[in-house]
Structures are given as C-alpha cells and as structure tokens.
Design a protein around this motif. Structure first.
Motif, short mmCIF file in Angstrom:
data_model
loop_
_atom_site.label_atom_id
_atom_site.label_comp_id
_atom_site.label_asym_id
_atom_site.label_seq_id
_atom_site.Cartn_x
_atom_site.Cartn_y
_atom_site.Cartn_z
N ASP A 147 -4.13 2.50 3.57
CA ASP A 147 -5.23 1.52 3.25
C ASP A 147 -5.09 1.32 1.67
OD1 ASP A 147 -7.26 -0.03 3.47
OD2 ASP A 147 -8.80 1.52 3.92
N LEU A 148 -6.12 0.51 1.07
CA LEU A 148 -6.22 0.48 -0.08
C LEU A 148 -6.50 1.63 -0.79
CD1 LEU A 148 -8.24 -2.90 -0.51
CD2 LEU A 148 -5.72 -2.78 -0.33
N PRO A 149 -5.91 1.98 -1.80
CA PRO A 149 -5.95 3.29 -2.67
C PRO A 149 -7.33 3.40 -3.02
CG PRO A 149 -4.73 1.89 -3.84
CD PRO A 149 -4.65 1.20 -2.55
N ASN A 150 -8.00 4.50 -3.00
CA ASN A 150 -9.20 4.82 -3.42
C ASN A 150 -9.28 5.24 -4.83
OD1 ASN A 150 -8.79 7.63 -3.53
ND2 ASN A 150 -9.48 7.84 -1.53
N ASN A 151 -10.31 5.57 -5.55
CA ASN A 151 -10.47 5.68 -7.08
C ASN A 151 -9.62 6.83 -7.24
OD1 ASN A 151 -12.04 3.58 -7.54
ND2 ASN A 151 -13.79 4.66 -8.19
N GLY A 152 -9.67 8.07 -6.55
CA GLY A 152 -9.02 9.23 -6.86
C GLY A 152 -7.28 9.07 -6.73
N GLU A 153 -6.95 8.26 -5.79
CA GLU A 153 -5.56 7.93 -5.42
C GLU A 153 -5.04 6.75 -6.37
OE1 GLU A 153 -5.08 8.25 -0.60
OE2 GLU A 153 -5.81 6.54 -1.28
N ASN A 210 -10.15 -2.03 -8.94
CA ASN A 210 -10.57 -1.87 -7.77
C ASN A 210 -9.81 -3.07 -6.89
OD1 ASN A 210 -12.29 -1.13 -5.39
ND2 ASN A 210 -13.53 -2.80 -5.81
N ARG A 211 -9.32 -2.57 -5.77
CA ARG A 211 -8.68 -3.53 -4.39
C ARG A 211 -7.09 -3.72 -5.12
NH1 ARG A 211 -11.58 -4.98 -0.64
NH2 ARG A 211 -10.36 -6.75 0.30
N CYS A 212 -6.53 -2.93 -6.00
CA CYS A 212 -5.31 -3.21 -6.17
C CYS A 212 -4.54 -2.11 -5.27
CB CYS A 212 -4.92 -2.82 -7.78
SG CYS A 212 -5.37 -4.02 -9.09
N VAL A 213 -3.47 -2.56 -4.98
CA VAL A 213 -2.65 -1.36 -4.09
C VAL A 213 -1.60 -1.03 -5.35
CG1 VAL A 213 -2.78 -2.67 -2.03
CG2 VAL A 213 -1.11 -3.36 -3.64
N GLY A 214 -0.85 0.16 -4.58
CA GLY A 214 0.23 0.92 -5.41
C GLY A 214 1.18 0.06 -6.00
N ALA A 215 1.51 -0.80 -5.39
CA ALA A 215 2.72 -1.88 -6.14
C ALA A 215 2.33 -2.64 -7.21
CB ALA A 215 3.27 -2.79 -4.85
N GLU A 216 0.90 -2.82 -7.09
CA GLU A 216 0.41 -3.66 -8.02
C GLU A 216 0.18 -2.81 -9.36
OE1 GLU A 216 -1.85 -7.20 -5.37
OE2 GLU A 216 -2.93 -5.27 -5.71
N ILE A 217 -0.31 -1.45 -8.92
CA ILE A 217 -0.43 -0.66 -10.23
C ILE A 217 0.78 -0.40 -10.83
CG2 ILE A 217 -0.98 1.98 -10.64
CD1 ILE A 217 -3.18 1.57 -8.44
N GLN A 218 1.78 -0.27 -10.17
CA GLN A 218 3.23 -0.20 -10.85
C GLN A 218 3.55 -1.18 -11.64
OE1 GLN A 218 6.47 0.74 -7.88
NE2 GLN A 218 8.07 0.21 -9.48
N THR A 219 3.19 -2.50 -11.21
CA THR A 219 3.67 -3.65 -12.03
C THR A 219 2.77 -3.45 -13.33
OG1 THR A 219 4.19 -4.94 -9.92
CG2 THR A 219 3.31 -6.21 -12.00
N ILE A 220 1.46 -3.34 -13.15
CA ILE A 220 0.68 -3.20 -14.49
C ILE A 220 1.13 -2.30 -15.44
CG2 ILE A 220 -1.69 -2.55 -15.10
CD1 ILE A 220 -2.75 -3.71 -12.60
N THR A 225 0.88 -1.19 0.01
CA THR A 225 -0.07 -0.07 0.03
C THR A 225 0.91 1.11 -0.10
OG1 THR A 225 -0.14 -0.53 2.41
CG2 THR A 225 -1.95 -1.07 1.05
N GLY A 226 2.11 1.29 0.19
CA GLY A 226 3.05 2.35 -0.05
C GLY A 226 3.46 2.73 1.20
N LYS A 227 3.84 1.96 2.33
CA LYS A 227 4.26 2.33 3.59
C LYS A 227 5.90 2.90 3.30
CE LYS A 227 3.03 -1.46 5.44
NZ LYS A 227 2.09 -2.17 4.47
N SER A 228 6.59 1.97 2.66
CA SER A 228 8.23 2.09 2.32
C SER A 228 8.16 3.44 1.50
CB SER A 228 8.80 1.19 1.59
OG SER A 228 8.85 -0.14 2.56
N HIS A 229 7.33 3.67 0.58
CA HIS A 229 7.23 4.80 -0.21
C HIS A 229 6.97 6.00 0.60
CE1 HIS A 229 7.69 6.24 -4.36
NE2 HIS A 229 6.72 7.16 -3.99
#
Length: 544
Positions: free
Chosen positions: A410-416, A452-462, A296-300
C-alpha cells in the motif's frame, strides 16, 4: 542416473520410425555428434537433410572425434514446381531401400498447430500426411526419421504419432562429466572444484559453458577454480539476460523501508528451502502476489525477498510476452525450464496484470501454461508476481492453491515514509548514515505531512532532485581535491521545494489508485503492521 541424451538413445534403440527432437541451435553440433556416434556404435548409418542444402549428407565421426559430412548420391532433388517439392526427401526416405537414421531439419514451422496462410495450410497438410505415411511404411524397416529443431511444435492431430524428446539443460553431474572429457581444456580440479564450476554455470548448455571457458582462458589461468567460477557466473548472467530477455540478479543487497509483515514471511520461506523442511514434506509456496498501486515498492520487495532468502532473482516483464506473438509460448516454456534447472531461484513477473489486459486467446494460453507448470513443478522455484489491477487477471489465477499468498503493498504510512526518506538521504548526506538523524521531530512532521500519499518511488525522486539542486548550488566545479570534497547536506526546504514540483500519482489519479487499493483490501494480506512510530497519525502531542 540417465542423462538427457540417454533417453534419446533409448528411443533410437527401440527403432521408433519417427522421433521429434527439440534442441537449441548452439547444441546442434554436439547433438549431431552424439547421434552419429551412437549410430556408428550400433552399426547404423546416419544422414542429415535440411531445407537450405536440399541434399542428403552422410554423417561420420572420425577417429579424432570430429564430425565429418560425406556425399550421398542416392538422393537427387527434383525440379521445384510446387512448395511441397521442397520436401520430397520424405517420399525418398519412405521408398529408399537402405537403412539408417535420417535427421530432417527445418520442418517444425510447417507442422505446428495453426498455419495462417491458405497456401501454407496446403503444404502443411501435405507434410503431415507424408509423415504419417512415412511412419507406416518405415515401421520395422530399420529406418528412423529424426525431426530436429529448436522449437518442436507439432499439431495435435499428429502429435500422438511422434514421440518428442527435448534436450534439457544439463545438471551438475552432466556438466562435470563434460568438463572431464573435454579435449580443449586440461583441468587439475578436485571433486569440490568441479562442483563449484558446475554450480556457477548451472542454467547454461554445455556448448555455452565451453564457449565461456574458452573466452575466459584467453586472459586467465583456469587452474584457480574459485576465480573461474566467479568469472563463469558473470558471463552466465550476461548470456542469460540476452538469451531469455530477462534480468538475472544474484541475491542483491537492498534496504526496504517498512513492509515488516511481508519481510517476516520471506524469512519463513527461507527455512522451507532447508533439507529439514523437506523431511517434513514442506515446500516454498507455489506463488506470491504483490498487489497495489504503481511505485509502492513491489519490485523492490522482490529484491528484498531474494536477499532474505539468499537465492538469485530472475526479473521478467510479463507484458513483454505478448510482443513475442507466436513465439510467446515457446519463450515462456524455455524460461520455466531454466528456472527448474536453477532450482532455488525467485521468478519475478513484473506488471503481471498487463499481460491480460487484452483478454485474448494468447493471454489465456500463457496463463494456462504457467498454472500447469506451477501445479506440477518439483523444483524450489518461488514465483512472485506484481499486480496493479486485480480485475484484469483471469479468476483461475487468484483462487486458492494458485498464488498461496497475496500481499497488499500500500501507500506508505508516516513511519514508513520516514524510513524511506532516511534510506535515500543516506546515499547523499553522511549525517543520515549509521542511524544518524540531523533533523528534529518537528522538521520531520513538516516533511511527512507534505508527502502524504507519496509512494516510495516518488520519495526517491524528491531526495535525488533535492541532492542535485544542492550540489549545483554549493559545490564549485574543479576547485577541490578528490579527498577534500565538501559535505553535501540536504535541507528540509530543498525537499519541500521538490515536493511542490511533483504531483503524486495517488493525488493525480486518485480514483484509479483508490480502486486498486480497495480491490487489494478485499483479497490480500497487509504487508505492514499498524503504524506505531512516533509519527503515526494520532501520536501528536497537542498540549506542549
């Protein structure tokens, strides 16, 4: 202001019969030279014994200030029939008719708190008894025994009998004094130049600083202080990473999509580092805990905090301490000393909860050591810890006054998710840079619904996988001049295809992830405000 060495000389001047000295191996030669110089000025003899030589040598500092070892014929090692025979030097020094300072190395592993083997226990008890007898017989005799080692662990039953001196990392003035007195280098620096060099090398021992300067001098002129400071900082980072098993980062330049509430707090903490805040007796928080599911981006977020506050970041995998076994507490102590000396720095413990998964004695001791330091520290070190499962943490870690702020990441919302997608897309597609956005709102809604329900690390991978696929399909190898490369343009279809090929953690492990989120809800503050973007759930125009 007294240096670290001055306190040791005070103990020697007070004729303590036994002194424990903790000093890193790289400082051994400097420490021996300093002790010997003091002894010569005080009219005392200085001697050294270690286990490998099993002989006593007299230490002398020559007129050229070189350390010289001379033969000492009064000590004749006995034939070794038992393990305790290797430490007969203690009995010899007890009855020796002469005076002086005897430095004994290699003894701390035998007098620490817990000795595992039965045979080691016997020799350990013999050495402890010998030290107590030595203290009794050499009191007011003009003889001092210095126990020297890199890690001065002493069993509790004799610790009160032996004062402990630890060689601290040098402060800026000590570094400047050592540079001025150095015979290996000739500097023509101003006071400000020296301070710049000292600040760049803070966190290193003098021996390490001299080693780095010697290496730099092979290819650079030491006259340019600003250039030397940059080179020193670079070498310091490499050395600290290797010596402490950490990742030391100067304030990085990162972008963070969302988490505005937490970022506002980081900016507030920056003001608490100012001299004006000190006048009001205000300080940075003792600790911040980032709680939430993996990815979810804690290290970031810790990197963003470093950027917002403008101070370096030390990244540590807390779970690794368990792998150090008996060395774990010593490793943590050295790390906390480093953080104290650097002063304004962020100490980030990644996967903090995993270090307590076993609920063993080592985990409790490490937690106690960290909490004691956090409670007593006077430096401006900001501790940040990332946690997935709060239930694994000892209760004393999460009570008020330990970690002052707990944020739910948390899991990022739509805007995030929209912001995160644009940040990563801009790395590959020029159309997304400088605030650009080539896609329609309808296209974005397709992407955000699918992720929906994808976290930041998964979005980066996509995004990265979609960019790789498009490159392989559209860019022909070796057919373009480097200045005329074709644009790489991401497509909605490519992102959706990559999304179909991954199974997000929050869906794959839904029960575990929801448990983490619920636990975080109970204790932590939100990191993000309510989603008020045009993509927020509820902001959908159903009549067109």
């Amino acid at each position: 202001m007294k240096s670290s060495f001055d306190y040791l000389e005070d103990l020697l001047a007070d004729n303590y019969p036994i002194i424990a000295c903790e000093s890193p191996l790289q400082e051994r030669h400097r420490l021996l030279t300093r002790i010997t110089t003091y002894c010569q000025q005080a009219g005392k003899k200085a001697y050294i014994w270690n286990l490998s030589e099993d002989s006593i040598k007299e230490l002398v500092v020559s007129a050229e200030e070189n350390l010289v070892l001379r033969e000492f014929d009064h000590y004749k090692p006995s034939i070794k029939q038992n393990k305790e025979d290797y430490f007969q030097v203690l009995n010899f020094w007890k009855v020796y008719s002469g005076t002086g300072v005897l430095i004994v190395e290699n003894i701390f592993p035998w007098i620490k708190e817990n000795t595992p083997k039965e045979t080691d226990f016997i020799i350990s008890e013999w050495i402890k008894s010998s030290l107590i007898n030595l203290k009794f017989h050499t009191k007011d005799s003009g003889k001092t025994t210095i126990l020297l080692g890199a890690n001065a662990e002493i069993a509790s039953e004799i610790a009160a009998e032996i004062p402990l001196w630890s060689q601290e990392l040098p402060d800026a003035q000590e570094i400047i004094d050592s540079l001025i007195k150095s015979k290996n280098f000739s500097f023509t620096y101003t006071e400000q130049d020296y301070l710049e060099i000292a600040n760049a090398s803070a966190g290193l021992y003098i021996s390490d600083i001299m080693y780095c300067l010697n290496d730099i001098s092979k290819n650079h002129d030491l006259g340019n202080s600003s250039e030397i400071a940059k080179l020193l900082l670079s070498k310091k980072i490499q050395l600290l990473n290797r010596l402490y098993d950490i990742e030391f980062l100067p304030p990085p330049k990162v972008q963070l999509g969302g988490l505005e509430l937490m970022q506002q707090s980081f900016k507030k903490f920056k003001r608490l580092l100012t001299p004006r805040a000190k006048q009001y007796n205000l300080r940075v928080p003792k600790g911040i805990m980032l709680v939430g599911p993996p990815g979810t981006g804690k290290s970031h977020s810790a990197k963003a905090c470093s950027q917002n506050m403008g101070i370096p970041l030390i990244m540590v995998d807390w779970g690794n301490f368990r792998s150090f076994g008996n060395q774990a507490e010593m490793k943590l102590k050295r790390l906390l000393r480093l953080a104290d000396r650097l002063n304004q720095v962020i100490l980030y413990f990644d996967d903090f909860d995993k270090g307590f998964a076993g609920d063993d004695d080592l985990a409790k001791r490490l937690a106690g050591q960290l909490l004691t330091w956090m409670q007593e520290r006077t430096s401006d070190v900001l501790v940040i810890a990332s946690v997935n499962r709060m239930e694994w943490l000892p209760p004393e870690l999460t009570r008020a006054g330990r970690f002052d702020y707990l944020f739910k990441v948390d899991l990022p919302n739509n805007g995030e998710r929209y912001s995160i997608f644009k940040l990563h897309a801009a790395r590959f597609d020029e159309r997304f840079r400088n605030g650009g956005d080539p896609w329609s709102e309808e296209q974005w809604r397709r992407i955000l619904k699918a992720t929906n329900r994808c976290v930041g690390a998964e979005i980066q991978t996509i995004v990265e996988r979609a960019a790789s696929t498009i490159f392989c399909e559209t860019v022909i190898e070796d057919t373009y001049a480097s200045s005329k490369l074709p644009a790489l343009e991401l497509t909605v279809e490519a992102l959706l295809e990559e999304r179909r090929q991954i199974n997000p953690l929050a869906i794959r492990e839904a029960d575990k992830v929801e448990s983490m989120r619920n636990k975080a809800d109970q204790q932590a503050l939100p990191s993000s405000p309510l989603d008020e973007s045009k993509f927020a759930v509820g902001n959908i125009e159903i009549f067109s």
